[in-house]
Motif scaffolding. Structure first.
Motif, mmCIF file in Angstrom:
data_model
loop_
_atom_site.group_PDB
_atom_site.id
_atom_site.type_symbol
_atom_site.label_atom_id
_atom_site.label_comp_id
_atom_site.label_asym_id
_atom_site.label_seq_id
_atom_site.Cartn_x
_atom_site.Cartn_y
_atom_site.Cartn_z
ATOM 1 N N GLN A 1 -9.055 -17.296 -107.917
ATOM 2 C CA GLN A 1 -8.248 -16.878 -109.060
ATOM 3 C C GLN A 1 -7.884 -18.096 -109.891
ATOM 4 O O GLN A 1 -7.837 -19.220 -109.393
ATOM 5 C CB GLN A 1 -6.974 -16.175 -108.588
ATOM 6 C CG GLN A 1 -6.020 -17.077 -107.804
ATOM 7 C CD GLN A 1 -4.841 -16.323 -107.228
ATOM 8 O OE1 GLN A 1 -4.991 -15.544 -106.296
ATOM 9 N NE2 GLN A 1 -3.664 -16.558 -107.797
ATOM 10 N N ALA A 2 -7.629 -17.870 -111.183
ATOM 11 C CA ALA A 2 -7.223 -18.957 -112.066
ATOM 12 C C ALA A 2 -5.828 -19.431 -111.685
ATOM 13 O O ALA A 2 -4.976 -18.642 -111.274
ATOM 14 C CB ALA A 2 -7.252 -18.485 -113.515
ATOM 15 N N SER B 1 -12.672 -33.205 -110.018
ATOM 16 C CA SER B 1 -13.159 -31.831 -109.922
ATOM 17 C C SER B 1 -12.645 -31.048 -108.722
ATOM 18 O O SER B 1 -12.820 -29.832 -108.665
ATOM 19 C CB SER B 1 -14.692 -31.833 -109.879
ATOM 20 O OG SER B 1 -15.150 -32.580 -108.755
ATOM 21 N N LEU B 2 -11.980 -31.713 -107.740
ATOM 22 C CA LEU B 2 -11.631 -30.995 -106.512
ATOM 23 C C LEU B 2 -10.357 -31.514 -105.852
ATOM 24 O O LEU B 2 -10.189 -32.717 -105.654
ATOM 25 C CB LEU B 2 -12.776 -31.110 -105.500
ATOM 26 C CG LEU B 2 -12.540 -30.480 -104.122
ATOM 27 C CD1 LEU B 2 -12.439 -28.959 -104.226
ATOM 28 C CD2 LEU B 2 -13.655 -30.868 -103.148
ATOM 29 N N ALA B 3 -9.469 -30.568 -105.505
ATOM 30 C CA ALA B 3 -8.327 -30.821 -104.621
ATOM 31 C C ALA B 3 -8.487 -29.862 -103.449
ATOM 32 O O ALA B 3 -8.703 -28.666 -103.656
ATOM 33 C CB ALA B 3 -7.013 -30.568 -105.348
ATOM 34 N N GLN B 4 -8.376 -30.359 -102.210
ATOM 35 C CA GLN B 4 -8.697 -29.481 -101.080
ATOM 36 C C GLN B 4 -7.886 -29.789 -99.829
ATOM 37 O O GLN B 4 -7.675 -30.940 -99.465
ATOM 38 C CB GLN B 4 -10.186 -29.584 -100.738
ATOM 39 C CG GLN B 4 -10.620 -28.678 -99.588
ATOM 40 C CD GLN B 4 -12.122 -28.625 -99.429
ATOM 41 O OE1 GLN B 4 -12.846 -28.444 -100.401
ATOM 42 N NE2 GLN B 4 -12.607 -28.790 -98.210
ATOM 43 N N VAL C 1 -8.669 -26.303 -105.164
ATOM 44 C CA VAL C 1 -8.533 -26.146 -106.613
ATOM 45 C C VAL C 1 -9.699 -26.887 -107.245
ATOM 46 O O VAL C 1 -9.880 -28.088 -107.015
ATOM 47 C CB VAL C 1 -7.202 -26.723 -107.135
ATOM 48 C CG1 VAL C 1 -7.130 -26.593 -108.655
ATOM 49 C CG2 VAL C 1 -6.019 -26.014 -106.490
ATOM 50 N N THR C 2 -10.505 -26.172 -108.016
ATOM 51 C CA THR C 2 -11.661 -26.778 -108.672
ATOM 52 C C THR C 2 -11.473 -26.732 -110.179
ATOM 53 O O THR C 2 -10.946 -25.753 -110.725
ATOM 54 C CB THR C 2 -12.958 -26.048 -108.295
ATOM 55 O OG1 THR C 2 -12.808 -24.641 -108.549
ATOM 56 C CG2 THR C 2 -13.273 -26.245 -106.824
ATOM 57 N N GLY D 1 -7.360 -24.823 -112.991
ATOM 58 C CA GLY D 1 -8.736 -24.413 -112.722
ATOM 59 C C GLY D 1 -8.771 -23.178 -111.853
ATOM 60 O O GLY D 1 -8.025 -22.221 -112.084
ATOM 61 N N LEU D 2 -9.594 -23.221 -110.817
ATOM 62 C CA LEU D 2 -9.798 -22.064 -109.948
ATOM 63 C C LEU D 2 -9.262 -22.379 -108.557
ATOM 64 O O LEU D 2 -9.642 -23.378 -107.949
ATOM 65 C CB LEU D 2 -11.287 -21.737 -109.875
ATOM 66 C CG LEU D 2 -11.690 -20.311 -109.475
ATOM 67 C CD1 LEU D 2 -11.182 -19.310 -110.507
ATOM 68 C CD2 LEU D 2 -13.207 -20.219 -109.352
ATOM 69 N N LEU D 3 -8.356 -21.528 -108.059
ATOM 70 C CA LEU D 3 -7.859 -21.646 -106.688
ATOM 71 C C LEU D 3 -8.714 -20.746 -105.799
ATOM 72 O O LEU D 3 -8.726 -19.532 -105.962
ATOM 73 C CB LEU D 3 -6.394 -21.227 -106.604
ATOM 74 C CG LEU D 3 -5.809 -21.117 -105.181
ATOM 75 C CD1 LEU D 3 -5.830 -22.470 -104.477
ATOM 76 C CD2 LEU D 3 -4.392 -20.551 -105.221
ATOM 77 N N THR D 4 -9.422 -21.365 -104.865
ATOM 78 C CA THR D 4 -10.277 -20.618 -103.947
ATOM 79 C C THR D 4 -9.725 -20.728 -102.531
ATOM 80 O O THR D 4 -9.420 -21.823 -102.057
ATOM 81 C CB THR D 4 -11.722 -21.151 -103.972
ATOM 82 O OG1 THR D 4 -12.258 -20.976 -105.282
ATOM 83 C CG2 THR D 4 -12.595 -20.402 -102.975
ATOM 84 N N SER D 5 -9.589 -19.584 -101.876
ATOM 85 C CA SER D 5 -9.126 -19.529 -100.485
ATOM 86 C C SER D 5 -10.231 -18.930 -99.628
ATOM 87 O O SER D 5 -10.852 -17.942 -100.024
ATOM 88 C CB SER D 5 -7.867 -18.664 -100.367
ATOM 89 O OG SER D 5 -6.837 -19.135 -101.207
#
Length: 236
Positions: A164-165, A84-87, A202-203, A121-125
């Motif tokens: 963002q996707a 579920s997570l890359a960080q 990335v989630t 998935g979703l890229l969050t910054s």
């Protein structure tokens, strides 16, 4: 004249230890930290020269790059990632420099080429700063296989984020973050200090069933409200 204090060695160890305790346990061989002032560049690879942190997946640098004194800068990676997570996380706990006239630039790049999941998935910054000299600014940008996330900018102490996707082009894929400072000098015989944190994650998208259940919650609440009022739920 503004002044700053050098962080005592014991406090440096304590701060580094806090990051170690909260960091992932694995990292790919492609995990590295690059520090550049536009003239001088220093590259630190995981568990190699310049990395004072012990665990894999954690790079801690203490030293100088040009006129900048990195008292504690730590990057962490959880590559190859989880379901579920890359960080990636970059913590610039203390960067200081003596006074100067004009503008100086400093760029901090953290990247790992060994991420495998989630690959879409979703890229969050996220960018936050707790110390930024007057007239200076900091930007932060995330990249997945070269695909850029939104450029985040702060001109004062605070925080900002964006999502963002995203879909990786390769597997394994590269997750990278770039923190860029534009520092306005306050004159000779002054001292400047910087502190910021950046997160690139990335989630995985939520399972379809979970989305359906969540989307039905407001309607369940509405039905309960009507029942309590003794009214049937209207039918369209």
């Amino acid at each position: 004249m503004s002044r700053f204090r050098t962080i005592p060695p014991l406090l440096v160890a304590a701060l580094t230890g806090v990051v170690i305790l909260g960091s992932p346990s694995q990292a790919d061989a492609g995990f590295k930290l690059t520090l550049s002032d536009g003239t001088t560049s220093t590259v630190i690879e995981d568990n190699k020269a310049g990395d004072v942190a012990g665990p894999a997946g954690l790079i801690t640098f203490i030293g100088k790059v040009g006129i900048f004194d990195f008292q504690v800068t730590t990057g962490s990676s959880n590559a190859p990632g989880t379901e579920s997570l890359a960080q990636l996380t970059i913590n610039n706990l203390s960067i200081a420099t003596q006074g100067f006239v004009g503008t100086k630039n400093l760029t901090i790049t953290l990247e790992d080429t060994g991420f495998k999941s989630p690959d879409e998935g979703l890229l969050t910054s996220q960018l936050s700063t707790t110390m930024l000299p007057s007239g200076s600014s900091v930007t932060y940008q995330s990249y997945v296989d070269g695909q850029a996330g939104k450029l985040l900018t702060l001109n004062s102490v605070g925080g900002v984020s964006d999502s963002q996707a995203i879909s990786a082009k390769t597997n394994p894929y590269t997750l990278k973050s770039v923190t860029s400072y534009t520092i306005q000098g306050l004159g000779e015989n002054t001292a400047l200090a910087l502190q910021s944190t950046g997160i690139s994650a990335v989630t995985a998208p939520a399972p379809a069933g979970l989305v359906l259940v969540a989307s039905g919650v407001p309607f369940l609440g509405l039905a309960t409200w009507f029942r309590r009022r003794g009214n049937p739920l209207p039918v369209a």
